[in-house]
Each structure stands twice: as structure tokens, then as C-alpha cells.
Design a protein around this motif. Structure first.
Motif, PDB file in Angstrom:
ATOM      1  N   LEU A  44       0.883  -1.107   0.001  1.00 55.35           N
ATOM      2  CA  LEU A  44       0.061   0.134   0.079  1.00 55.35           C
ATOM      3  C   LEU A  44       0.934   1.129  -0.039  1.00 55.35           C
ATOM      4  N   ASP A  45       0.698   2.245  -1.057  1.00 57.48           N
ATOM      5  CA  ASP A  45       1.381   3.376  -1.209  1.00 57.48           C
ATOM      6  C   ASP A  45       0.486   4.246  -0.565  1.00 57.48           C
ATOM      7  N   MET A  46       0.887   4.783   0.806  1.00 55.19           N
ATOM      8  CA  MET A  46      -0.046   5.659   1.759  1.00 55.19           C
ATOM      9  C   MET A  46       0.296   7.161   1.437  1.00 55.19           C
ATOM     10  N   SER A  47       1.115   7.741   0.502  1.00 56.24           N
ATOM     11  CA  SER A  47       1.310   9.068   0.338  1.00 56.24           C
ATOM     12  C   SER A  47       0.019   9.887  -0.023  1.00 56.24           C
ATOM     13  N   GLY A  48      -0.888   9.191  -0.776  1.00 57.08           N
ATOM     14  CA  GLY A  48      -2.233   9.818  -0.813  1.00 57.08           C
ATOM     15  C   GLY A  48      -3.120  10.131   0.432  1.00 57.08           C
ATOM     16  N   VAL A  49      -2.959   9.560   1.435  1.00 61.40           N
ATOM     17  CA  VAL A  49      -3.606   9.699   2.524  1.00 61.40           C
ATOM     18  C   VAL A  49      -3.344  11.022   3.266  1.00 61.40           C
ATOM     19  N   HIS A  50      -3.898  12.014   3.359  1.00 59.85           N
ATOM     20  CA  HIS A  50      -3.538  13.363   3.938  1.00 59.85           C
ATOM     21  C   HIS A  50      -4.349  13.787   5.372  1.00 59.85           C
ATOM     22  N   PHE A  51      -5.127  12.704   5.820  1.00 57.20           N
ATOM     23  CA  PHE A  51      -5.873  12.924   7.148  1.00 57.20           C
ATOM     24  C   PHE A  51      -5.845  11.438   7.596  1.00 57.20           C
ATOM     25  N   HIS A  78       5.397   5.031   2.816  1.00 54.79           N
ATOM     26  CA  HIS A  78       5.264   6.613   2.302  1.00 54.79           C
ATOM     27  C   HIS A  78       4.164   7.192   3.306  1.00 54.79           C
ATOM     28  N   TRP A  79       4.132   7.078   4.545  1.00 52.94           N
ATOM     29  CA  TRP A  79       3.331   7.657   5.351  1.00 52.94           C
ATOM     30  C   TRP A  79       3.970   9.116   5.370  1.00 52.94           C
ATOM     31  N   GLN A  80       3.183  10.165   5.223  1.00 54.45           N
ATOM     32  CA  GLN A  80       3.400  11.523   5.574  1.00 54.45           C
ATOM     33  C   GLN A  80       2.530  12.308   6.317  1.00 54.45           C
ATOM     34  N   GLN A  82       0.295  14.478   8.698  1.00 49.11           N
ATOM     35  CA  GLN A  82      -0.393  14.112   9.999  1.00 49.11           C
ATOM     36  C   GLN A  82      -0.850  12.473  10.133  1.00 49.11           C
ATOM     37  N   PRO A  83      -0.951  11.703   9.083  1.00 51.22           N
ATOM     38  CA  PRO A  83      -1.190  10.365   9.281  1.00 51.22           C
ATOM     39  C   PRO A  83       0.006   9.720  10.092  1.00 51.22           C
ATOM     40  N   ARG A  84       1.220  10.248   9.465  1.00 47.47           N
ATOM     41  CA  ARG A  84       2.743   9.742   9.950  1.00 47.47           C
ATOM     42  C   ARG A  84       2.790  10.149  11.619  1.00 47.47           C
ATOM     43  N   ARG A  85       2.230  11.427  11.861  1.00 48.46           N
ATOM     44  CA  ARG A  85       2.036  11.697  13.360  1.00 48.46           C
ATOM     45  C   ARG A  85       1.241  10.950  14.144  1.00 48.46           C
ATOM     46  N   ILE A  86       0.202  10.440  13.609  1.00 50.76           N
ATOM     47  CA  ILE A  86      -0.591   9.495  14.420  1.00 50.76           C
ATOM     48  C   ILE A  86       0.020   8.144  14.516  1.00 50.76           C
ATOM     49  N   LEU A  87       0.705   7.708  13.805  1.00 51.60           N
ATOM     50  CA  LEU A  87       1.672   6.448  13.865  1.00 51.60           C
ATOM     51  C   LEU A  87       2.590   6.708  15.190  1.00 51.60           C
ATOM     52  N   GLU A  88       3.224   7.899  15.187  1.00 58.90           N
ATOM     53  CA  GLU A  88       4.102   8.117  16.161  1.00 58.90           C
ATOM     54  C   GLU A  88       3.552   8.238  17.555  1.00 58.90           C
ATOM     55  N   LEU A  89       2.365   8.944  17.475  1.00 53.93           N
ATOM     56  CA  LEU A  89       1.674   8.888  18.911  1.00 53.93           C
ATOM     57  C   LEU A  89       1.162   7.588  19.298  1.00 53.93           C
ATOM     58  N   ALA A  90       1.114   6.596  18.212  1.00 55.88           N
ATOM     59  CA  ALA A  90       0.455   5.299  18.514  1.00 55.88           C
ATOM     60  C   ALA A  90       1.595   4.318  18.943  1.00 55.88           C
ATOM     61  N   ASP A  93       5.815   1.840  14.219  1.00 52.91           N
ATOM     62  CA  ASP A  93       7.040   2.288  13.451  1.00 52.91           C
ATOM     63  C   ASP A  93       6.399   2.949  12.187  1.00 52.91           C
ATOM     64  N   THR A  94       6.925   4.400  11.846  1.00 53.46           N
ATOM     65  CA  THR A  94       6.362   5.237  10.914  1.00 53.46           C
ATOM     66  C   THR A  94       6.806   4.785   9.632  1.00 53.46           C
ATOM     67  N   GLU A  95       7.941   3.924   9.375  1.00 53.79           N
ATOM     68  CA  GLU A  95       8.092   3.309   8.123  1.00 53.79           C
ATOM     69  C   GLU A  95       7.298   2.070   7.620  1.00 53.79           C
ATOM     70  N   GLU A  96       7.071   1.159   8.642  1.00 53.48           N
ATOM     71  CA  GLU A  96       6.200   0.145   8.206  1.00 53.48           C
ATOM     72  C   GLU A  96       5.645  -0.319   9.606  1.00 53.48           C
ATOM     73  N   PRO A  97       4.255   0.331   9.947  1.00 54.52           N
ATOM     74  CA  PRO A  97       3.744   0.181  11.109  1.00 54.52           C
ATOM     75  C   PRO A  97       3.152  -1.248  11.335  1.00 54.52           C
ATOM     76  N   LEU A  98       3.012  -2.336  10.228  1.00 53.98           N
ATOM     77  CA  LEU A  98       2.586  -3.527  10.516  1.00 53.98           C
ATOM     78  C   LEU A  98       3.575  -4.312  11.093  1.00 53.98           C
ATOM     79  N   ARG A  99       4.813  -3.880  10.840  1.00 53.94           N
ATOM     80  CA  ARG A  99       6.087  -4.581  11.530  1.00 53.94           C
ATOM     81  C   ARG A  99       6.021  -4.584  13.112  1.00 53.94           C
TER      82      ARG A  99
END
Length: 215
Positions: A44-51, A78-80, A82-90, A93-99
Motif C-alpha cells: 500500500l502506497d499511503m502517500s495519498g492519505v492526508h488525514f 510512504h506515510w506522510q 498528519q497520518p505519520r504523526r498518528i503512527l508516532e503517537l500510537a 513504526d512510521t516506516e512500516e507500522p505493520l512490523r
């Protein structure tokens, strides 16, 4: 949210676009269910998810469940923003959260009760922070139009730049101890000959802010 799909050989590339909110997991489940037989890898290329709100965590759970049930490697990239920030708060891993999800569970015997309690408390705190940040972001998005309108009115009335108008509004907010959005709404409502007069404290604070701008 929409999901674009491209399948080449045994590899499927999914490109979600838009906001990852409640209901999007259903869209993803439908997309995964429609993939052709023979797909041996999903990315999944997540670069198009902005929120993304907390529903995005359910989105990840669905992906993780799919890879375990079907034995197909699944990764996101390709998390970028605000969604990347959500991963950080959770705590993911911001590069591969499934890991993170794959290695975040307890062993077969499970941890001692005290550890489980500590992990639960930490996750609850992270979820609270997620919800708080998302609420603040939603409020900022909702406030932007009226603030931009008030800035435009100040620029036209006082010959200031957009940045100067922003500074004037912010100083007026601070001097009057009033929320910035409320100040902007009052300035907008007070425009024109038939506009609503500004309250005394807002008018005084605005006059002081304008004086500082002209000095």
C-alpha cells in the motif's frame, strides 16, 4: 477514501486516496476481497492519505489480519504528514507500522499481570493523545475559513500584509483573552456599515494591536 489498484504478476499495489476515517476499513476489505487469485504480495502506497483519525488503527488491524489469514506478505509505505504523526503517537513504526503490530504482542504464555496493566495504561494514554490531537486538528480546519476572511478584511481596511493581519488578530486574541476564532468571527461580523459592533474589550484590544502594527 478511494483505493486505486494495480496488479502486475503476483504483486498488487494499492493506493488509498483521501481521508482514512470511519468506514474506510470496509472499503479496504472490499478491495482486498476483489484481488485476483495468484496475488503473492501486497503493498500500500499511503502517500495519498492526508488525514487519519483513530479509525486508521482499525485499518492496520485489517491489513494484519489479511496477511495472517491468507499467508500473503503485506506492507505499507510512504506515510506522510498528519497520518505519520498518528503512527508516532500510537508508538508504531512510521516506516512500516505493520512490523510494529506483528512484534508488539505478548509471547505464548503472556506477560505477568503487572506488565499487562502497564501496557494497557500506556496504550490508553496514547489513544487519549491521538483523540486530543485529532480534535484540535479538526477545530483548526473548521476555524480556518473565518480566520482567513477576517485577515482579508484587515488587509483591505488597514493596508497590511496577510502575515501582519494574522499578527494583529493573534495579538487581539491575547490582549482580550478571547479565542482567535471568536475574534475573527467578531471582526467579520462587524464589517460594513450595518455590521455588529465589536464588544468593548475586543475593540480596545484590536485598536492596541493596530497601533503596534503602525508603530
Amino acid at each position: 477514501m478511494v483505493v486505486e489498484v494495480r496488479v502486475s504478476g503476483g504483486r498488487a499495489e494499492l493506493r488509498p486516496r483521501g481521508e482514512l476515517v470511519h468506514g474506510c476499513a470496509r472499503t479496504l476489505a472490499d478491495t482486498l476481497g476483489e484481488l485476483p487469485d495468484g496475488v503473492r504480495e501486497i503493498e500500500l502506497d499511503m502517500s495519498g492519505v492526508h488525514f487519519m483519525d483513530t479509525a486508521g488503527l482499525g485499518f492496520l488491524d485489517l491489513l494484519d489480519d489479511h496477511r495472517h489469514r491468507h499467508g500473503v506478505p503485506v506492507r505499507t509505505a510512504h506515510w506522510q504528514g498528519q497520518p505519520r504523526r498518528i503512527l508516532e503517537l500510537a508508538g508504531l513504526d512510521t516506516e512500516e507500522p505493520l512490523r510494529s503490530a506483528a512484534h508488539g504482542g505478548a509471547g505464548p504464555a503472556g506477560p505477568p499481570p503487572r506488565t499487562t496493566s502497564a501496557v494497557a495504561l500506556e496504550r490508553a494514554e496514547r489513544l487519549r493523545m491521538l483523540r486530543e490531537e485529532i480534535a484540535q486538528l479538526r477545530q483548526a480546519i473548521a476555524s480556518r475559513p473565518v480566520i482567513d476572511q477576517a485577515r482579508g478584511m484587515l488587509m483591505a481596511a488597514h493596508g497590511c500584509t496577510s502575515q501582519e493581519a494574522w499578527t494583529i488578530l493573534r495579538e487581539t486574541s491575547q490582549l482580550s483573552n478571547t479565542k482567535l476564532r471568536t475574534v475573527a468571527a467578531m471582526v467579520t461580523a462587524g464589517a460594513g456599515s450595518e455590521g455588529t459592533p465589536l464588544p468593548d474589550d475586543i475593540r480596545s484590544a484590536l485598536r492596541t494591536a493596530l497601533f503596534h502594527h503602525r508603530s
